[in-house]
Write a protein that holds these residues in place. Structure first.
Motif, PDB file in Angstrom:
ATOM      1  N   LEU A 244      -1.205  25.376  29.272  1.00 52.97           N
ATOM      2  CA  LEU A 244      -2.877  25.386  30.014  1.00 52.97           C
ATOM      3  C   LEU A 244      -2.128  25.750  31.830  1.00 52.97           C
ATOM      4  CD1 LEU A 244      -4.635  22.218  28.757  1.00 52.97           C
ATOM      5  CD2 LEU A 244      -4.983  24.942  27.654  1.00 52.97           C
ATOM      6  N   LYS A 245      -1.389  25.645  32.038  1.00 50.90           N
ATOM      7  CA  LYS A 245      -0.410  25.796  33.550  1.00 50.90           C
ATOM      8  C   LYS A 245      -1.545  24.571  34.316  1.00 50.90           C
ATOM      9  CE  LYS A 245       2.223  29.140  33.003  1.00 50.90           C
ATOM     10  NZ  LYS A 245       3.295  28.460  32.026  1.00 50.90           N
ATOM     11  N   ARG A 246      -1.721  23.565  33.708  1.00 54.30           N
ATOM     12  CA  ARG A 246      -3.204  22.701  34.391  1.00 54.30           C
ATOM     13  C   ARG A 246      -2.187  21.293  33.987  1.00 54.30           C
ATOM     14  NH1 ARG A 246      -9.095  22.581  33.246  1.00 54.30           N
ATOM     15  NH2 ARG A 246      -9.673  20.733  33.817  1.00 54.30           N
ATOM     16  N   ASN A 247      -2.173  19.903  34.375  1.00 51.23           N
ATOM     17  CA  ASN A 247      -2.200  18.548  34.178  1.00 51.23           C
ATOM     18  C   ASN A 247      -2.833  17.655  34.626  1.00 51.23           C
ATOM     19  OD1 ASN A 247      -0.570  19.501  36.305  1.00 51.23           O
ATOM     20  ND2 ASN A 247       1.894  18.561  35.271  1.00 51.23           N
ATOM     21  N   ASP A 248      -3.987  17.969  34.985  1.00 50.95           N
ATOM     22  CA  ASP A 248      -4.960  17.252  35.532  1.00 50.95           C
ATOM     23  C   ASP A 248      -5.787  16.016  34.717  1.00 50.95           C
ATOM     24  OD1 ASP A 248      -7.764  18.149  35.160  1.00 50.95           O
ATOM     25  OD2 ASP A 248      -6.302  19.628  35.252  1.00 50.95           O
ATOM     26  N   ASP A 249      -6.700  15.650  35.245  1.00 54.55           N
ATOM     27  CA  ASP A 249      -6.791  14.416  34.487  1.00 54.55           C
ATOM     28  C   ASP A 249      -7.635  14.379  33.013  1.00 54.55           C
ATOM     29  OD1 ASP A 249      -5.469  12.132  35.139  1.00 54.55           O
ATOM     30  OD2 ASP A 249      -6.946  11.611  36.862  1.00 54.55           O
ATOM     31  N   GLN A 250      -8.258  15.342  33.629  1.00 52.62           N
ATOM     32  CA  GLN A 250      -9.291  16.013  32.316  1.00 52.62           C
ATOM     33  C   GLN A 250      -8.347  17.238  31.525  1.00 52.62           C
ATOM     34  OE1 GLN A 250     -11.837  19.727  34.369  1.00 52.62           O
ATOM     35  NE2 GLN A 250     -13.237  19.701  32.768  1.00 52.62           N
ATOM     36  N   ALA A 251      -8.044  17.714  31.677  1.00 48.62           N
ATOM     37  CA  ALA A 251      -6.792  18.248  30.757  1.00 48.62           C
ATOM     38  C   ALA A 251      -6.870  17.221  29.342  1.00 48.62           C
ATOM     39  CB  ALA A 251      -5.583  19.623  31.355  1.00 48.62           C
ATOM     40  N   GLU A 252      -5.857  16.338  30.004  1.00 52.67           N
ATOM     41  CA  GLU A 252      -5.395  15.163  29.447  1.00 52.67           C
ATOM     42  C   GLU A 252      -6.141  14.670  28.522  1.00 52.67           C
ATOM     43  OE1 GLU A 252      -2.517  10.355  30.677  1.00 52.67           O
ATOM     44  OE2 GLU A 252      -2.024  13.100  31.902  1.00 52.67           O
ATOM     45  N   GLU A 253      -7.427  14.162  29.371  1.00 52.81           N
ATOM     46  CA  GLU A 253      -8.289  13.887  28.613  1.00 52.81           C
ATOM     47  C   GLU A 253      -8.600  14.702  27.411  1.00 52.81           C
ATOM     48  OE1 GLU A 253     -12.763  12.148  29.430  1.00 52.81           O
ATOM     49  OE2 GLU A 253     -11.563  11.731  31.312  1.00 52.81           O
ATOM     50  N   ALA A 254      -8.568  15.824  27.366  1.00 53.52           N
ATOM     51  CA  ALA A 254      -9.561  16.556  26.220  1.00 53.52           C
ATOM     52  C   ALA A 254      -8.444  16.450  25.311  1.00 53.52           C
ATOM     53  CB  ALA A 254      -9.736  17.782  26.642  1.00 53.52           C
ATOM     54  N   LEU A 255      -7.037  16.415  25.761  1.00 57.62           N
ATOM     55  CA  LEU A 255      -5.760  16.565  24.980  1.00 57.62           C
ATOM     56  C   LEU A 255      -5.960  15.493  24.121  1.00 57.62           C
ATOM     57  CD1 LEU A 255      -3.258  18.049  24.348  1.00 57.62           C
ATOM     58  CD2 LEU A 255      -2.140  16.696  25.057  1.00 57.62           C
ATOM     59  N   PHE A 256      -5.980  14.266  24.268  1.00 56.15           N
ATOM     60  CA  PHE A 256      -6.050  13.074  23.580  1.00 56.15           C
ATOM     61  C   PHE A 256      -7.483  13.130  23.334  1.00 56.15           C
ATOM     62  CE2 PHE A 256      -2.895  10.938  26.603  1.00 56.15           C
ATOM     63  CZ  PHE A 256      -2.236  11.165  26.128  1.00 56.15           C
TER      64      PHE A 256
END
Length: 69
Positions: free
Chosen positions: A20-32
């Motif tokens: 995604l070219k991003r690894n912020d908290d929002q992306a991590e939360e969505a992944l989990f």
């Protein structure tokens, strides 16, 4: 939505950055949220874990303010 398979030693942060070219908290939360039970593997994933990459909007550019100018 994209599905990938982890390689030995992958981390969530690395997978998010590559996908995604991003690894912020929002992306991590969505992944989990998209992959229940993924956190059970710990910080370093073994090879062969199937991971669904969520579709997220591009992150807005952050404005940086330099207090010393």
């Amino acid at each position: 939505m994209t599905t990938i398979r982890s390689r030995d030693g992958d981390t969530i942060s690395n997978i998010l950055w590559i996908a995604l070219k991003r690894n912020d908290d929002q992306a991590e939360e969505a992944l989990f949220e998209q992959n229940p039970g993924l956190e059970a593997y710990g910080p370093v994933l073994p090879a062969g874990v199937v991971i669904q990459i969520p579709t997220l909007p591009d992150k807005a550019a952050e404005t940086v303010t330099n207090l010393w100018d």
